[in-house]
Write a protein that holds these residues in place. Structure first.
Motif, mmCIF file in Angstrom:
data_model
loop_
_atom_site.group_PDB
_atom_site.id
_atom_site.type_symbol
_atom_site.label_atom_id
_atom_site.label_comp_id
_atom_site.label_asym_id
_atom_site.label_seq_id
_atom_site.Cartn_x
_atom_site.Cartn_y
_atom_site.Cartn_z
ATOM 1 N N THR A 9 40.352 -4.033 -8.030
ATOM 2 C CA THR A 9 40.797 -2.999 -7.100
ATOM 3 C C THR A 9 41.981 -3.479 -6.271
ATOM 4 O O THR A 9 42.992 -2.809 -6.161
ATOM 5 N N ILE A 10 41.841 -4.662 -5.664
ATOM 6 C CA ILE A 10 42.911 -5.175 -4.816
ATOM 7 C C ILE A 10 44.144 -5.493 -5.644
ATOM 8 O O ILE A 10 45.268 -5.190 -5.268
ATOM 9 N N PHE A 11 43.964 -6.106 -6.804
ATOM 10 C CA PHE A 11 45.090 -6.427 -7.671
ATOM 11 C C PHE A 11 45.835 -5.157 -8.039
ATOM 12 O O PHE A 11 47.065 -5.095 -8.011
ATOM 13 N N GLY B 206 46.826 -22.205 -7.654
ATOM 14 C CA GLY B 206 46.144 -20.919 -7.770
ATOM 15 C C GLY B 206 44.696 -21.106 -8.157
ATOM 16 O O GLY B 206 44.235 -22.210 -8.461
ATOM 17 N N SER B 207 43.963 -20.004 -8.131
ATOM 18 C CA SER B 207 42.537 -20.035 -8.456
ATOM 19 C C SER B 207 42.090 -18.637 -8.839
ATOM 20 O O SER B 207 42.847 -17.669 -8.744
ATOM 21 N N ASP B 208 40.829 -18.538 -9.259
ATOM 22 C CA ASP B 208 40.250 -17.235 -9.589
ATOM 23 C C ASP B 208 39.442 -16.667 -8.435
ATOM 24 O O ASP B 208 38.890 -15.570 -8.541
ATOM 25 N N TYR C 13 47.060 -12.039 -5.795
ATOM 26 C CA TYR C 13 47.703 -11.584 -7.023
ATOM 27 C C TYR C 13 48.506 -12.750 -7.610
ATOM 28 O O TYR C 13 48.846 -13.704 -6.898
ATOM 29 N N PRO C 14 48.831 -12.707 -8.904
ATOM 30 C CA PRO C 14 49.755 -13.696 -9.462
ATOM 31 C C PRO C 14 51.084 -13.579 -8.722
ATOM 32 O O PRO C 14 51.600 -12.474 -8.526
ATOM 33 N N ALA C 15 51.641 -14.708 -8.305
ATOM 34 C CA ALA C 15 52.820 -14.654 -7.450
ATOM 35 C C ALA C 15 53.846 -15.708 -7.828
ATOM 36 O O ALA C 15 53.541 -16.702 -8.502
ATOM 37 N N VAL C 16 55.068 -15.469 -7.359
ATOM 38 C CA VAL C 16 56.160 -16.425 -7.489
ATOM 39 C C VAL C 16 56.394 -17.040 -6.117
ATOM 40 O O VAL C 16 56.596 -16.319 -5.128
ATOM 41 N N VAL C 17 56.360 -18.377 -6.043
ATOM 42 C CA VAL C 17 56.484 -19.093 -4.777
ATOM 43 C C VAL C 17 57.756 -19.939 -4.800
ATOM 44 O O VAL C 17 58.004 -20.691 -5.748
ATOM 45 N N GLY D 261 65.431 -24.572 -4.431
ATOM 46 C CA GLY D 261 65.265 -23.152 -4.708
ATOM 47 C C GLY D 261 64.535 -22.842 -6.002
ATOM 48 O O GLY D 261 64.660 -21.743 -6.538
ATOM 49 N N ILE D 262 63.759 -23.789 -6.498
ATOM 50 C CA ILE D 262 63.008 -23.567 -7.739
ATOM 51 C C ILE D 262 61.855 -22.598 -7.478
ATOM 52 O O ILE D 262 61.133 -22.723 -6.494
ATOM 53 N N GLU D 263 61.689 -21.614 -8.385
ATOM 54 C CA GLU D 263 60.589 -20.672 -8.273
ATOM 55 C C GLU D 263 59.412 -21.140 -9.118
ATOM 56 O O GLU D 263 59.574 -21.465 -10.296
ATOM 57 N N ASN D 264 58.243 -21.199 -8.509
ATOM 58 C CA ASN D 264 57.022 -21.583 -9.200
ATOM 59 C C ASN D 264 56.174 -20.341 -9.432
ATOM 60 O O ASN D 264 55.822 -19.636 -8.481
ATOM 61 N N VAL D 265 55.841 -20.075 -10.696
ATOM 62 C CA VAL D 265 55.101 -18.874 -11.064
ATOM 63 C C VAL D 265 53.629 -19.227 -11.268
ATOM 64 O O VAL D 265 53.299 -20.086 -12.087
ATOM 65 N N MET D 266 52.749 -18.559 -10.510
ATOM 66 C CA MET D 266 51.321 -18.806 -10.585
ATOM 67 C C MET D 266 50.629 -17.654 -11.310
ATOM 68 O O MET D 266 50.552 -16.538 -10.784
ATOM 69 N N GLY D 267 50.121 -17.908 -12.502
ATOM 70 C CA GLY D 267 49.407 -16.893 -13.264
ATOM 71 C C GLY D 267 47.926 -16.924 -12.958
ATOM 72 O O GLY D 267 47.094 -17.173 -13.848
ATOM 73 N N CYS D 268 47.578 -16.673 -11.694
ATOM 74 C CA CYS D 268 46.182 -16.738 -11.248
ATOM 75 C C CYS D 268 45.853 -15.505 -10.419
ATOM 76 O O CYS D 268 46.748 -14.873 -9.846
#
Length: 340
Positions: A17-19, A271-273, A227-231, A295-302
């Motif tokens: 729901t939140i995602f 990241g985590s579940d 949510y999965p995010a770019v940091v 300025g590197i973007e780290n993508v978290m698929g979590c």
């Protein structure tokens, strides 16, 4: 009932729901957030007629005299981001446990005052206040990142009167309730006072800059986006080269894998579940002084993306990061993927 965290609302339902809420808003402006998250009844004098409350349900100094916005809680899982009065009246004798998840700006707290309360104990009714958010037995902030124990962060009550004013320790709080008697319920007034020293932050925006700071204290501070995010790290002043009271003209650059180097003060990116930041799957642990990171973007698929500042109290640490929801193209090249 609510003291058993494992018996709460299913994690899968709430995360989906939140995602869905955040991802569907990826192209929307922040002004669209409130109406999407909650149903509103803006005309206070019409509340009694519209929702059919008995006069005793709205106290003299509660909704009847207030000109603030009234929000009628109709969904079992309800996310709320605006101040005002929130009203729930049980539509049936269902035993389902539900929750109202309050979320405000990073530099604010959640203050709750029940203006009316009619939840019978003898029918199994129960309401609880949680200092933070709880999903499937995991809480934000985690026990390691909060000054109070889990027991101190949870208050449970029933019957007809709740006099205490509840105040969260961060920008997120939760009311959980089970009211298995039709026509019974509660109303609560919600305010969002300023937090002079924000530490833990639950992200509710689509794209923004956030700063975590320990103010020289021995505390851990976590920013979590559900949510999965770019940091991307914007500025760093953590640990080595930045003792309390010293200027930060001497830059060391960004040092990686600081936890493995035995450096107590560092920033965990991962990241985590679930909500517990101590269960992070780490991508990196950084420290040092760097006013202009690469300025590197780290993508978290979590399901949950977190940035956690760990501080020993020997340094005045701070880190500023940019966080945005990851797109499908970002996920293809994710630096970290959970659950694989």
């Amino acid at each position: 009932m609510f003291a058993d965290y494992s018996a709460r609302i299913p994690l899968r339902l709430i995360l989906v729901t939140i995602f869905g809420v955040f991802v569907s808003l990826a192209s929307a402006s922040n002004s669209d957030l409130g109406p999407r998250l909650e149903q509103q009844l803006p005309l206070v004098p019409d509340v009694q007629k519209e929702v059919g409350f008995d006069p005793h349900f709205l106290e003299e100094r509660g909704l009847r005299e207030s000109r603030e916005t009234v929000h009628f809680i109709s969904d079992c899982m309800h996310v709320a981001s605006e101040p005002g009065h929130y009203v729930y009246k049980s539509p049936s004798n269902d035993q389902t446990a539900c929750g109202v998840y309050f979320l405000t700006d990073p530099d604010r707290l959640v203050e709750l005052h029940f203006t009316s309360f009619d939840v019978p104990c003898d029918r199994g009714g129960l309401v609880s206040f949680v200092d933070g958010w709880e999903l499937n037995g995991e809480v934000f902030p985690s026990a390691a990142d909060h000054p109070l124990s889990l027991d101190e962060r949870l208050s449970e009550f029933c019957e007809r009167r709740v006099r205490k004013v509840f105040l969260s320790s961060q920008n997120a709080a939760l009311i959980q309730y089970k009211i298995p008697q039709k026509g019974r319920g509660f109303s609560v007034m919600v305010r969002f006072p300023k937090n002079p020293n924000p530490c833990n932050i639950l992200v509710d925006s689509l794209s923004d800059l956030f700063t975590l700071r320990n103010y020289g204290r021995r505390v851990n501070c976590t920013l979590s986006a559900m949510y999965p995010a770019v940091v991307r790290v914007i500025a760093l002043g953590v640990g080595i080269g930045s003792p309390r009271g010293a200027n930060r003209e001497m830059e060391t650059g960004t040092v990686h894998q600081c936890d493995k180097r035995g450096l107590q003060d560092h920033v965990q990116i991962g990241g985590s579940d679930g909500l517990d930041s101590t269960n992070l799957l780490l991508l990196d642990s950084i420290c040092g002084v760097n006013s202009k990171p690469e300025g590197i973007e780290n993508v978290m698929g979590c399901g949950v993306t977190s940035v956690r500042l760990v501080s020993s109290g020997l340094f005045d640490n701070s880190v500023t990061v940019a966080v945005r929801p990851a797109t499908e193209n970002d996920i293809i090249d994710a630096n970290l993927i959970c659950g694989v």
